[in-house]
Design a protein around this motif. Structure first.
Motif, short mmCIF file in Angstrom:
data_model
loop_
_atom_site.label_atom_id
_atom_site.label_comp_id
_atom_site.label_asym_id
_atom_site.label_seq_id
_atom_site.Cartn_x
_atom_site.Cartn_y
_atom_site.Cartn_z
N LYS A 65 -8.68 -13.17 2.17
CA LYS A 65 -8.36 -12.05 1.28
C LYS A 65 -8.31 -12.48 -0.18
O LYS A 65 -7.62 -11.85 -0.98
CB LYS A 65 -7.03 -11.41 1.70
CG LYS A 65 -7.06 -10.71 3.05
CD LYS A 65 -5.79 -9.89 3.26
CE LYS A 65 -5.82 -9.14 4.58
NZ LYS A 65 -5.64 -10.02 5.74
N THR A 66 -9.04 -13.52 -0.54
CA THR A 66 -9.03 -13.98 -1.92
C THR A 66 -9.40 -12.85 -2.88
O THR A 66 -8.80 -12.72 -3.96
CB THR A 66 -10.02 -15.16 -2.10
OG1 THR A 66 -9.64 -16.23 -1.23
CG2 THR A 66 -10.01 -15.65 -3.53
N SER A 67 -10.35 -12.03 -2.51
CA SER A 67 -10.77 -10.95 -3.39
C SER A 67 -9.72 -9.86 -3.53
O SER A 67 -9.78 -9.05 -4.46
CB SER A 67 -12.07 -10.32 -2.87
OG SER A 67 -11.87 -9.74 -1.59
N GLN A 68 -8.75 -9.85 -2.63
CA GLN A 68 -7.72 -8.82 -2.65
C GLN A 68 -6.42 -9.29 -3.29
O GLN A 68 -5.64 -8.47 -3.80
CB GLN A 68 -7.41 -8.37 -1.21
CG GLN A 68 -8.62 -7.92 -0.42
CD GLN A 68 -9.29 -6.73 -1.03
OE1 GLN A 68 -8.66 -5.67 -1.19
NE2 GLN A 68 -10.56 -6.84 -1.37
N ALA A 69 -6.18 -10.61 -3.27
CA ALA A 69 -4.87 -11.10 -3.73
C ALA A 69 -4.97 -12.51 -4.27
O ALA A 69 -4.15 -13.37 -3.95
CB ALA A 69 -3.88 -11.05 -2.57
N ALA A 70 -5.95 -12.76 -5.12
CA ALA A 70 -6.22 -14.12 -5.57
C ALA A 70 -5.02 -14.77 -6.25
O ALA A 70 -4.77 -15.97 -6.10
CB ALA A 70 -7.42 -14.13 -6.52
N SER A 71 -4.24 -13.99 -7.00
CA SER A 71 -3.15 -14.58 -7.77
C SER A 71 -1.97 -15.00 -6.93
O SER A 71 -1.16 -15.82 -7.36
CB SER A 71 -2.69 -13.59 -8.85
OG SER A 71 -2.15 -12.42 -8.26
#
Length: 348
Positions: free
Chosen positions: A252-258
């Motif tokens: 889910k890097t694209s959804q919650a990278a931070s």
């Protein structure tokens, strides 16, 4: 020819095992399509998407027709299974633990082989295979990482239910964390008995766990994991700092990278491909299927949020597992709960 063969097999399912094996072998070369049934849409970056994407990839690998059935919910899927069988499915993958009663029934009725999860005792040669998947080795590494990086000494596990696959990872995470820091506090929270798609519940329960002191959340939730992500993105830890999230199955890097620290990634392509190979060879339904670190069907996601020294230490621990260090496989919910410091069981 194919339809009459199915009726013949169904008639034999309750009896002549040897004859059934002969008939199934005669159909082994007639594997033309693969169907996958999932309760939610295959866009959740998790359980549903990995199942759909893996089935699609395997269909491409083996030159098969791909037959997805998405967003079916957690109710009775018998009508969909029958429809897929009538449409010519050679293999139906029932990708939800809630389907593991209906699918074998329809397999016996239609003669179309099915694969189910969380039911190793339901295996039937030529007809029913099980793929109860356990990412506990990867979860152990995730727990070790969480123990290294937690500022508060408290981490949380939030789950959308307690199926065997979730339980094994919850236990693995807890054991990895305690092996790294014996004094760590582990808060275990269950959204509900089958709250897989409960986004609001995922957020509410995760906020409660953060309020109790956790600064790293290990979340297992399907759709409800998006609620967990909302919680870590909008709720500060007790020290005012960031709360990290460790996901499972997908990226889910694209959804919650931070706020995404890592994920215990599952690759189901080797599992589904082995099913097709076994079906062609006439050995389907004779063994269970698994995922593991050894063949990279289980991996720990490396993100930019993981310090280099922590990652190096975790990879050294991975090498220890590959060299023979055993990670206990625990699937019973009560045994999982016994590993935790505190427990919050929701009603859904």
């Amino acid at each position: 020819m194919k339809q009459s063969g199915r009726k013949f097999i169904a008639g034999l399912a309750a009896g002549a095992v040897m004859t059934f094996g002969v008939v199934q072998a005669s159909l082994a070369d007639d594997v033309t399509s693969i169907a996958v049934l999932v309760p939610e849409q295959g866009t959740d970056f998790g359980w549903n998407q990995q199942g759909v994407d893996a089935a699609r990839a395997v269909a491409d690998m083996h030159g098969l027709e791909f037959m997805p059935a998405e967003g079916l919910g957690y109710g009775d899927v018998r009508p969909t299974l029958r429809e897929l069988a009538e449409d010519g499915a050679s293999l139906m993958i029932a990708h939800a633990s809630g389907y593991n009663t209906a699918a074998p029934e329809i397999a016996a009725e239609t003669g179309v082989p099915v694969a189910i999860v969380d039911s190793p005792d339901a295996i039937q040669e030529g007809l029913v295979a099980d793929y109860t998947l356990h990412g506990h080795e990867g979860a152990w590494l995730a727990g070790a990482m969480a123990a290294m990086m937690s500022r508060s000494g408290t981490v949380g596990i939030v789950v959308s239910g307690e199926p065997p696959s979730w339980n094994s990872q919850s236990a693995g995470f807890a054991m990895g964390a305690r092996a790294t820091n014996p004094d760590i506090n582990i808060i275990y929270a269950v959204i509900g008995p089958a709250a897989y798609g409960d986004v609001a519940g995922g957020r509410r329960v995760t906020e409660t766990v953060i309020a109790a002191g956790a600064d790293i959340i290990f979340g297992q939730g399907n759709g409800s994991s998006f609620g967990m992500i909302q919680a870590v993105e909008t709720t500060a830890a007790a020290d005012g700092g960031k709360v990290w999230f460790i996901d499972v199955i997908g990226d889910k890097t694209s959804q919650a990278a931070s706020h995404l620290l890592s994920s215990v990634l599952w690759n189901m392509v080797p599992v589904y491909s082995a099913m097709v190979e076994d079906l062609k060879a006439g050995t389907f339904g004779t063994v269970g299927y698994k995922i593991q670190l050894a063949d990279d069907s289980v991996q720990l996601l490396k993100t930019d949020n993981i310090p280099d020294d922590v990652w190096a230490s975790i990879m050294a621990k991975r090498d220890e597992i590959l060299s023979g260090m055993m990670i206990d496989l625990i699937t019973d919910a009560q045994e999982v709960r016994a590993l935790m410091t505190s427990i919050d069981i929701g009603e859904g």
